[in-house]
Design an enzyme around this catalytic site. Structure first.
Site, PDB file in Angstrom:
ATOM      1  N   HIS A 135      -9.234   3.006  -1.038  1.00  0.00           N
ATOM      2  CA  HIS A 135      -8.282   4.070  -0.733  1.00  0.00           C
ATOM      3  C   HIS A 135      -7.437   4.304  -1.982  1.00  0.00           C
ATOM      4  O   HIS A 135      -7.166   3.355  -2.736  1.00  0.00           O
ATOM      5  CB  HIS A 135      -7.328   3.664   0.390  1.00  0.00           C
ATOM      6  CG  HIS A 135      -7.994   3.262   1.662  1.00  0.00           C
ATOM      7  ND1 HIS A 135      -7.408   2.368   2.536  1.00  0.00           N
ATOM      8  CD2 HIS A 135      -9.165   3.632   2.225  1.00  0.00           C
ATOM      9  CE1 HIS A 135      -8.195   2.219   3.587  1.00  0.00           C
ATOM     10  NE2 HIS A 135      -9.274   2.962   3.418  1.00  0.00           N
ATOM     11  N   HIS A 168       1.103   4.618   1.945  1.00  0.00           N
ATOM     12  CA  HIS A 168       0.674   5.138   3.242  1.00  0.00           C
ATOM     13  C   HIS A 168       0.781   6.658   3.256  1.00  0.00           C
ATOM     14  O   HIS A 168       1.505   7.247   2.447  1.00  0.00           O
ATOM     15  CB  HIS A 168       1.492   4.497   4.365  1.00  0.00           C
ATOM     16  CG  HIS A 168       1.002   3.122   4.707  1.00  0.00           C
ATOM     17  ND1 HIS A 168       0.542   2.784   5.953  1.00  0.00           N
ATOM     18  CD2 HIS A 168       0.898   1.999   3.951  1.00  0.00           C
ATOM     19  CE1 HIS A 168       0.168   1.511   5.955  1.00  0.00           C
ATOM     20  NE2 HIS A 168       0.382   1.017   4.747  1.00  0.00           N
ATOM     21  N   ASP A 189      -4.583   1.822  -1.931  1.00  0.00           N
ATOM     22  CA  ASP A 189      -4.825   0.374  -1.953  1.00  0.00           C
ATOM     23  C   ASP A 189      -4.320  -0.241  -3.252  1.00  0.00           C
ATOM     24  O   ASP A 189      -4.963  -0.136  -4.297  1.00  0.00           O
ATOM     25  CB  ASP A 189      -6.326   0.078  -1.794  1.00  0.00           C
ATOM     26  CG  ASP A 189      -6.837   0.333  -0.397  1.00  0.00           C
ATOM     27  OD1 ASP A 189      -6.022   0.418   0.542  1.00  0.00           O
ATOM     28  OD2 ASP A 189      -8.070   0.443  -0.243  1.00  0.00           O
ATOM     29  N   HIS A 198       0.816  -1.216   0.000  1.00  0.00           N
ATOM     30  CA  HIS A 198       0.000   0.000   0.000  1.00  0.00           C
ATOM     31  C   HIS A 198       0.847   1.262   0.000  1.00  0.00           C
ATOM     32  O   HIS A 198       1.971   1.259   0.491  1.00  0.00           O
ATOM     33  CB  HIS A 198      -0.885   0.055   1.262  1.00  0.00           C
ATOM     34  CG  HIS A 198      -1.621  -1.198   1.546  1.00  0.00           C
ATOM     35  ND1 HIS A 198      -1.243  -2.085   2.528  1.00  0.00           N
ATOM     36  CD2 HIS A 198      -2.724  -1.730   0.953  1.00  0.00           C
ATOM     37  CE1 HIS A 198      -2.084  -3.113   2.540  1.00  0.00           C
ATOM     38  NE2 HIS A 198      -2.985  -2.920   1.599  1.00  0.00           N
ATOM     39  N   HIS A 230       3.558  -5.551   3.712  1.00  0.00           N
ATOM     40  CA  HIS A 230       3.109  -6.220   4.935  1.00  0.00           C
ATOM     41  C   HIS A 230       3.536  -7.690   4.969  1.00  0.00           C
ATOM     42  O   HIS A 230       3.817  -8.296   3.943  1.00  0.00           O
ATOM     43  CB  HIS A 230       1.585  -6.117   5.044  1.00  0.00           C
ATOM     44  CG  HIS A 230       1.104  -4.717   5.267  1.00  0.00           C
ATOM     45  ND1 HIS A 230       0.948  -4.185   6.526  1.00  0.00           N
ATOM     46  CD2 HIS A 230       0.763  -3.738   4.399  1.00  0.00           C
ATOM     47  CE1 HIS A 230       0.512  -2.939   6.430  1.00  0.00           C
ATOM     48  NE2 HIS A 230       0.400  -2.642   5.139  1.00  0.00           N
ATOM     49  N   HIS A 271      -3.260   3.966   5.456  1.00  0.00           N
ATOM     50  CA  HIS A 271      -3.284   3.992   3.988  1.00  0.00           C
ATOM     51  C   HIS A 271      -3.612   5.407   3.515  1.00  0.00           C
ATOM     52  O   HIS A 271      -4.394   6.117   4.140  1.00  0.00           O
ATOM     53  CB  HIS A 271      -4.348   3.046   3.440  1.00  0.00           C
ATOM     54  CG  HIS A 271      -4.085   1.607   3.736  1.00  0.00           C
ATOM     55  ND1 HIS A 271      -4.939   0.612   3.332  1.00  0.00           N
ATOM     56  CD2 HIS A 271      -3.082   0.982   4.398  1.00  0.00           C
ATOM     57  CE1 HIS A 271      -4.475  -0.554   3.717  1.00  0.00           C
ATOM     58  NE2 HIS A 271      -3.347  -0.354   4.380  1.00  0.00           N
ATOM     59  N   HIS A 308     -11.661   0.723   2.681  1.00  0.00           N
ATOM     60  CA  HIS A 308     -10.573  -0.049   2.076  1.00  0.00           C
ATOM     61  C   HIS A 308     -11.143  -1.016   1.042  1.00  0.00           C
ATOM     62  O   HIS A 308     -12.266  -1.498   1.189  1.00  0.00           O
ATOM     63  CB  HIS A 308      -9.851  -0.827   3.185  1.00  0.00           C
ATOM     64  CG  HIS A 308      -8.820  -1.778   2.689  1.00  0.00           C
ATOM     65  ND1 HIS A 308      -7.652  -1.357   2.093  1.00  0.00           N
ATOM     66  CD2 HIS A 308      -8.774  -3.130   2.689  1.00  0.00           C
ATOM     67  CE1 HIS A 308      -6.925  -2.419   1.766  1.00  0.00           C
ATOM     68  NE2 HIS A 308      -7.591  -3.501   2.116  1.00  0.00           N
ATOM     69  N   ARG A 363       4.259  -4.567   9.375  1.00  0.00           N
ATOM     70  CA  ARG A 363       4.935  -3.862   8.279  1.00  0.00           C
ATOM     71  C   ARG A 363       6.379  -4.358   8.199  1.00  0.00           C
ATOM     72  O   ARG A 363       7.136  -4.215   9.147  1.00  0.00           O
ATOM     73  CB  ARG A 363       4.868  -2.356   8.537  1.00  0.00           C
ATOM     74  CG  ARG A 363       3.427  -1.883   8.673  1.00  0.00           C
ATOM     75  CD  ARG A 363       3.310  -0.456   9.172  1.00  0.00           C
ATOM     76  NE  ARG A 363       1.901  -0.118   9.405  1.00  0.00           N
ATOM     77  CZ  ARG A 363       1.406   1.094   9.379  1.00  0.00           C
ATOM     78  NH1 ARG A 363       2.191   2.134   9.151  1.00  0.00           N
ATOM     79  NH2 ARG A 363       0.127   1.295   9.587  1.00  0.00           N
TER      80      ARG A 363
END
Length: 191
Positions: free
Chosen positions: A123, A90, A126, A88, A163, A106, A114, A180
């Protein structure tokens, strides 16, 4: 006395006229305001170098290139377990914390739910998942219609997070993708 006052006002008016004419741009010259706009080039390419968070060994690069129809996102990562891993943009380009949490959530300028990268509601950040093979490397490539390199949806100065687990593309607000494991700041690249 009144005559002296009128003469003095006339002299002041002439001095002010000379000053304003000497400060005004000459014919064919631009003012500074016009020059500022002209020197801000449009961003057409960006790059993010991924570094591991504390306890991880994940590295990689992500490039963003403006193309017809959107922004082409290409990611290459290594050091991940085989399978799918959430990926993603952020909201903050702050990678100062060892766990990657200083990057915030995000990137979601529209304040919506999401979703997956092809969902009607998602988002801006995303991007779904990177699929990683048995050799611990993964490749991701898509043209995204929401991400921008200029304007209100610009990702410049924000962060990429990879992630530890798969983004299920539905759980709110993050897709339940786990910790993360890699982070990096998105910066302007040489075109």
């Amino acid at each position: 006395m009144r005559k002296n006052f009128v003469v003095l006002n006339g002299v002041i008016a002439i001095i002010l006229l000379i000053i304003t004419q000497s400060c005004a741009p000459k014919s064919g010259q631009q003012s500074n305001a016009g020059m500022e706009k002209a020197t801000t080039p449009e961003v057409t390419k960006a790059i993010c170098v991924l570094t591991p968070t504390d306890g991880s060994h994940v590295t990689g690069t992500v490039t963003f290139t403006k193309v017809d129809g959107g922004v082409q996102v290409v990611a290459d990562v290594k050091g991940l377990a085989p399978g799918k891993h959430g990926f993603h943009v952020h909201e903050y380009g702050d990678i100062s914390s060892p766990d990657g949490k200083s990057t915030g959530g995000h990137f979601n300028p529209e304040n919506v739910n999401h979703g997956g990268p092809d969902a009607a509601v998602r988002h801006v950040g995303d991007l779904g998942n990177i699929e990683v093979g048995a050799d611990s490397t993964g490749h991701y490539e898509r043209v995204d219609k929401m991400i921008m390199l200029n304007g209100p949806h610009s990702v410049i100065g924000r962060a990429i997070i990879v992630h530890s687990g798969e983004d299920d593309l539905t759980s709110q607000p993050t897709g339940a993708a786990g910790s993360r494991v890699a982070e990096g700041v998105i910066g302007i690249a040489k075109p």
